[in-house]
Write an enzyme that holds these catalytic residues in place. Structure first.
Site, PDB file in Angstrom:
ATOM      1  N   ASP A 107       0.973  -1.215  -0.010  1.00 33.08           N
ATOM      2  CA  ASP A 107       0.113  -0.113  -0.211  1.00 33.08           C
ATOM      3  C   ASP A 107       0.722   1.472   0.042  1.00 33.08           C
ATOM      4  O   ASP A 107       1.675   1.650  -0.344  1.00 33.08           O
ATOM      5  CB  ASP A 107      -1.261  -0.072   0.658  1.00 33.08           C
ATOM      6  CG  ASP A 107      -2.155   0.757   0.831  1.00 33.08           C
ATOM      7  OD1 ASP A 107      -2.577   2.028   1.411  1.00 33.08           O
ATOM      8  OD2 ASP A 107      -3.094  -0.155   0.915  1.00 33.08           O
ATOM      9  N   ARG A 136      -4.861  16.133   4.150  1.00 37.28           N
ATOM     10  CA  ARG A 136      -3.739  15.707   4.165  1.00 37.28           C
ATOM     11  C   ARG A 136      -2.738  15.947   3.577  1.00 37.28           C
ATOM     12  O   ARG A 136      -1.815  15.296   2.194  1.00 37.28           O
ATOM     13  CB  ARG A 136      -4.681  14.542   3.593  1.00 37.28           C
ATOM     14  CG  ARG A 136      -3.950  12.802   3.974  1.00 37.28           C
ATOM     15  CD  ARG A 136      -4.152  11.627   3.518  1.00 37.28           C
ATOM     16  NE  ARG A 136      -4.042  10.798   3.925  1.00 37.28           N
ATOM     17  CZ  ARG A 136      -2.989   9.198   3.590  1.00 37.28           C
ATOM     18  NH1 ARG A 136      -3.394   9.345   2.344  1.00 37.28           N
ATOM     19  NH2 ARG A 136      -3.384   8.404   4.110  1.00 37.28           N
ATOM     20  N   ASP A 183      -6.060   4.664  -5.437  1.00 39.04           N
ATOM     21  CA  ASP A 183      -7.005   5.497  -4.639  1.00 39.04           C
ATOM     22  C   ASP A 183      -7.372   7.178  -4.442  1.00 39.04           C
ATOM     23  O   ASP A 183      -5.980   7.196  -5.383  1.00 39.04           O
ATOM     24  CB  ASP A 183      -6.006   5.268  -3.624  1.00 39.04           C
ATOM     25  CG  ASP A 183      -6.077   5.962  -1.868  1.00 39.04           C
ATOM     26  OD1 ASP A 183      -7.337   6.148  -1.701  1.00 39.04           O
ATOM     27  OD2 ASP A 183      -5.871   5.414  -0.671  1.00 39.04           O
ATOM     28  N   CYS A 199     -11.007   2.944  -4.855  1.00 37.83           N
ATOM     29  CA  CYS A 199     -10.961   2.866  -3.156  1.00 37.83           C
ATOM     30  C   CYS A 199     -11.381   4.765  -3.032  1.00 37.83           C
ATOM     31  O   CYS A 199      -9.848   5.149  -4.187  1.00 37.83           O
ATOM     32  CB  CYS A 199      -9.301   2.582  -2.974  1.00 37.83           C
ATOM     33  SG  CYS A 199      -9.183   3.399  -1.326  1.00 37.83           S
ATOM     34  N   ASP A 257     -13.244   2.565   5.611  1.00 36.62           N
ATOM     35  CA  ASP A 257     -11.561   3.010   5.796  1.00 36.62           C
ATOM     36  C   ASP A 257     -12.222   1.850   7.150  1.00 36.62           C
ATOM     37  O   ASP A 257     -11.016   1.641   7.836  1.00 36.62           O
ATOM     38  CB  ASP A 257     -10.577   3.814   5.877  1.00 36.62           C
ATOM     39  CG  ASP A 257      -9.813   4.458   4.893  1.00 36.62           C
ATOM     40  OD1 ASP A 257      -9.577   3.512   4.641  1.00 36.62           O
ATOM     41  OD2 ASP A 257      -9.848   5.045   5.077  1.00 36.62           O
TER      42      ASP A 257
HETATM   43  C1  DGJ Z   1      -6.946   5.146   2.190  1.00 32.88           C
HETATM   44  C2  DGJ Z   1      -7.312   3.900   1.867  1.00 32.88           C
HETATM   45  O1  DGJ Z   1      -8.919   4.095   2.030  1.00 32.88           O
HETATM   46  C3  DGJ Z   1      -6.364   3.164   2.728  1.00 32.88           C
HETATM   47  O2  DGJ Z   1      -6.923   1.696   3.050  1.00 32.88           O
HETATM   48  C4  DGJ Z   1      -5.307   3.478   2.836  1.00 32.88           C
HETATM   49  O3  DGJ Z   1      -4.590   2.628   0.899  1.00 32.88           O
HETATM   50  C5  DGJ Z   1      -4.885   4.631   2.808  1.00 32.88           C
HETATM   51  N1  DGJ Z   1      -5.541   5.529   1.894  1.00 32.88           N
HETATM   52  C6  DGJ Z   1      -3.094   5.077   2.232  1.00 32.88           C
HETATM   53  O4  DGJ Z   1      -3.136   6.429   2.370  1.00 32.88           O
END
Ligand code: DGJ
Length: 729
Positions: free
Chosen positions: A366, A443, A478, A526, A548
């Site tokens: 990840d 972020r 993501d 995601c 999450d």
């Molecule tokens: C948000 C995702 O939903 C998490 O699973 C992970 O990948 C984080 N971002 C990483 O920054």
């Protein structure tokens, strides 16, 4: 053919197995009226439902009261500014600043099959699956054509709608609103169902009566969002899982949307769904066209359960694509909750080695492998491997993981740029921004201006270069912030209103390129969990990370809301460590497994750091996944009980299409003293066939299980769960 035009009546009828949809042309001018949508009907003349014989008459008979007609007639695709004071589906501004638009019938075409929507995701179907009506509307003054597309599916109670607008005049026009669907229905005291939430608690059902005036749900966050969902249903009062009428709309789009009801003075309700008009303004040059996204309409007269199963069947067969669409997905272990940013080649290989021994099939690396990313403050955009962390490079790591018998997957966040990145230092103008305004960060990151083709090309190449460099078999895409400060340095002033939509089109374009160049890669979308869980993204990736929040109890409601529309095969779900990283709650490892089994199934933990007892359970869970996943992916889903409603227990069931197998998952959330067993009524079984519960001697008839029910004994302790597997004998 499931669509016909009855010339005498000037009526269009669209039929699906259980529903009919009728529209009629009225008056010489060609007003298109919505006559009926509901249970399937024969071929009767239903024009009386348009009430054009009641006062006010149609303009052809009584033009003196034209506005009264316009303001009460059930318009199929209402214009604006000319006497219908309900909200219009389309709004256009001319060079001269005028804003009246009135699209009227011009022509139509009916043909088998379904056209693609240029640049946009959409459901698909061949000539044997569906039929399409193109209803061409025309505004004579603006020289504007609006083609309404209707596709009726022959085996599912689904009608899809979309709109294509073309400027056929000699001057530019500004399209400031274009809904994909509008419907004027009589309000039979419907409830409005919508889904709402927030980060880590996505898609909870809200039900409230449709009121007079406007009620809406919508996103202006640049993505479909955790907070709202591009779904709206009108349900009859008392409509339950098993009974009642429901009309559901789901928008195949991943950006700003609006879904609205407007109850008005004559007890009818105008329902609309489309791109949110907030800051939307699309300049249409002479000859240019704009394609609005697709809305899916599902009708059920057998409650919400049937609606759900129709969506699942539609999306599994007519939306999901790619190699993995129907395949079992590899059981993955994701490094996020296992290590966050703290990993290197050695620790990853150790993790992979231990995971492989337990039967886990893929390691997903990840966030944190690129640039100088050791926390979430930097490097987005610098998609080069950090060799200080990954000594030996990416290919070495992937090869080693492969040698352990595991596949390898990787994380990207391609749409973003960190202020602290080489990419930003080189191209500060590549971030979305409004000159003179400091950016509002989330972020510590900015969003790339994807309306610029050089940005899209550069990012694509960076990502593709990594994917070409090693045997990567999975990508998690993501997107960790929502959009604001909407400004592009590259767009002219009168095109800034195109930015939100251009951004979404570019995301689709990037994913199109990726899935075409790397057809073997399993793509999982995601967005900070489930912030962009919508049918638009599902067109590109057969699964989406649901939330999450991996806590098994929270997941019950998140997955319930998600599975109300989307197939279980598309729901990203993992077993994680406890106390849960977000909530601090501890649930049994077995229960976490049962809950994740209702989705794609995987792990998100350090196998070396969990208890011996939990670790010992992993091989059993792996076997459980392999045993049941075909059924879970392909079967019919029934929601038997909802923890959100009863605050005690949750229960769902999956039945194979041939009704020979069935899996019931029962979760007792809170344990209660001094209670008796609960009765659970199964569904979807063959009433006169015998079923045997695995591990039991006796058999039950299907009707016994459905109407007599099964008794679930109270379990000792909170958050306990069990699986019941039945087979026809
Ligand atoms: C948000 C995702 O939903 C998490 O699973 C992970 O990948 C984080 N971002 C990483 O920054």
């Amino acid at each position: 053919m499931s669509i016909c035009y009855r010339t005498e009546e000037r009526v269009f009828q669209l039929d699906t197995p259980g529903s009919s949809y009728l529209m009629g042309l009225v008056d010489e001018e060609g007003f298109v009226g919505h006559i009926y949508y509901g249970r399937k009907l024969g071929g009767d003349d239903l024009r009386y439902l348009l009430r054009t014989e009641e006062r006010p008459f149609v303009p052809g008979k009584n033009n003196r009261e034209r506005n009264a007609f316009l303001d009460s007639f059930p318009m199929e695709y209402p214009g604006s500014g000319s006497g219908d004071y309900r909200e219009g589906a389309i709004e256009v501004r001319t060079r001269g600043g005028h804003q009246v638009v009135m699209p009227l019938y011009r022509s139509h075409k009916i043909y088998p099959g379904k056209p693609e929507l240029p640049g946009l995701p959409a459901t698909f179907g061949g000539e044997e699956d569906c039929d399409t009506l193109e209803l061409v509307l025309w505004d004579q003054v603006l020289k504007l054509e609006a083609v309404l597309y209707y596709t009726a599916f022959r085996k599912l109670d689904v009608i899809t709608r979309s709109v294509r607008v073309r400027n056929q005049g000699g001057e530019e026009l500004y399209l400031t609103k274009v809904m994909s669907v509008a419907m004027d229905m009589d309000n039979r005291e419907y409830d409005m169902l919508t889904l709402h939430g927030g980060w880590a608690r996505e898609r909870k059902l809200q039900r409230c009566p449709v009121a007079l005036g406007k009620q809406s749900t919508g996103s202006i966050r640049g993505e479909s969002s955790h907070q709202e969902h591009p779904f709206l249903a009108l349900a009859e009062k008392g409509c339950s899982q098993k009974q009642g009428e429901v009309y559901a709309l789901n928008f195949v789009y991943s950006g700003n949307f609006l879904a609205q009801t407007e109850g008005n003075q004559f007890d009818s309700v105008r329902v609309m769904m489309g791109i949110h008009p907030h800051q939307f303004c699309w300049r249409l040059e002479p000859g240019e066209q704009f394609q609005a996204p697709e809305a899916v309409l599902v009708y059920s007269c057998q409650g919400l359960g049937k609606m759900t199963r129709t969506f699942h069947d539609l999306y599994r067969s007519h939306l999901l694509r790619g190699e993995y669409k129907e395949k079992k997905r590899p059981i993955l272990l994701n490094s996020w909750e296992a290590a966050y940013f703290d990993f290197n080649t050695d620790t990853l290989l150790k993790l992979a080695g231990q995971a492989a021994e337990l039967g886990i099939e893929m390691l997903v690396m990840d966030d944190g492998w690129f640039g100088r990313r050791n926390d979430d403050n930097s490097s987005l955009g610098d998609w080069e491997v950090n060799e200080e962390k990954l000594s030996g490079g990416l290919k070495y790591l992937v090869d080693q993981v492969n040698q352990l018998g595991m596949k390898f997957g990787i994380w990207f966040e391609p749409e973003m740029i960190s202020p602290d990145s080489d990419l930003f230092r080189e191209h500060p103008d590549w971030a979305l921004q409004v000159p003179g305004r400091g950016p509002s960060l989330t972020r510590n990151q900015l969003v790339l201006d994807l309306s610029r083709s050089e940005v899209v090309d550069c990012i694509y190449e960076k990502v593709a270069k990594v994917l070409r460099s090693a045997n990567i078999e999975y990508v998690k895409w993501d997107m960790n912030r929502q959009l604001n400060d909407m400004g592009s340095i590259a767009l002219p002033p009168d095109r800034q209103g195109e930015l939100y939509h251009r951004y979404v089109l570019a995301v689709y374009e990037l994913q199109r390129r990726m899935t075409e160049e790397f057809p073997h890669i399993l793509l999982e979308n995601c967005s900070g969990g489930g912030g962009r869980y919508d049918p638009g993204m599902l067109y590109y990736s057969p699964q989406i990370w649901c939330s999450d929040d991996t806590d098994a109890v929270e997941r019950l409601s998140i997955q319930e809301g998600t599975a109300m529309i989307y197939p279980l095969s598309a729901m990203g779900a993992h077993v994680s460590d406890c106390p849960n990283h977000i909530l601090g709650r501890t649930t049994p490892f077995a229960t976490r497994g049962y809950v994740a089994l209702a989705g794609t199934f995987g792990y998100e933990l350090d196998v070396a750091r969990i208890s011996e007892a939990d670790r010992a359970m992993i091989p059993e869970q792996v076997a459980m996944y392999h045993k049941y996943n075909d059924l879970v992916r392909q079967g019919d889903y029934y929601r038997l009980a909802s923890y959100q409603e009863n605050h005690g227990y949750d229960c769902w069931q999956v039945v194979s299409k041939d009704r020979t197998e069935c899996l019931v998952t029962y979760i007792q959330v809170l344990s209660r003293p001094n209670v008796r067993s609960r009765r659970i009524f199964l569904e979807g079984l063959a009433p006169d066939r015998q079923y045997q519960i695995e591990g039991e001697e006796r058999t039950y008839r299907g009707d016994t299980l459905m109407y007599g029910g099964l008794l679930m004994k109270p379990m000792q302790g909170d958050f306990q769960g069990t699986l019941i597997y039945l087979k026809m004998v």
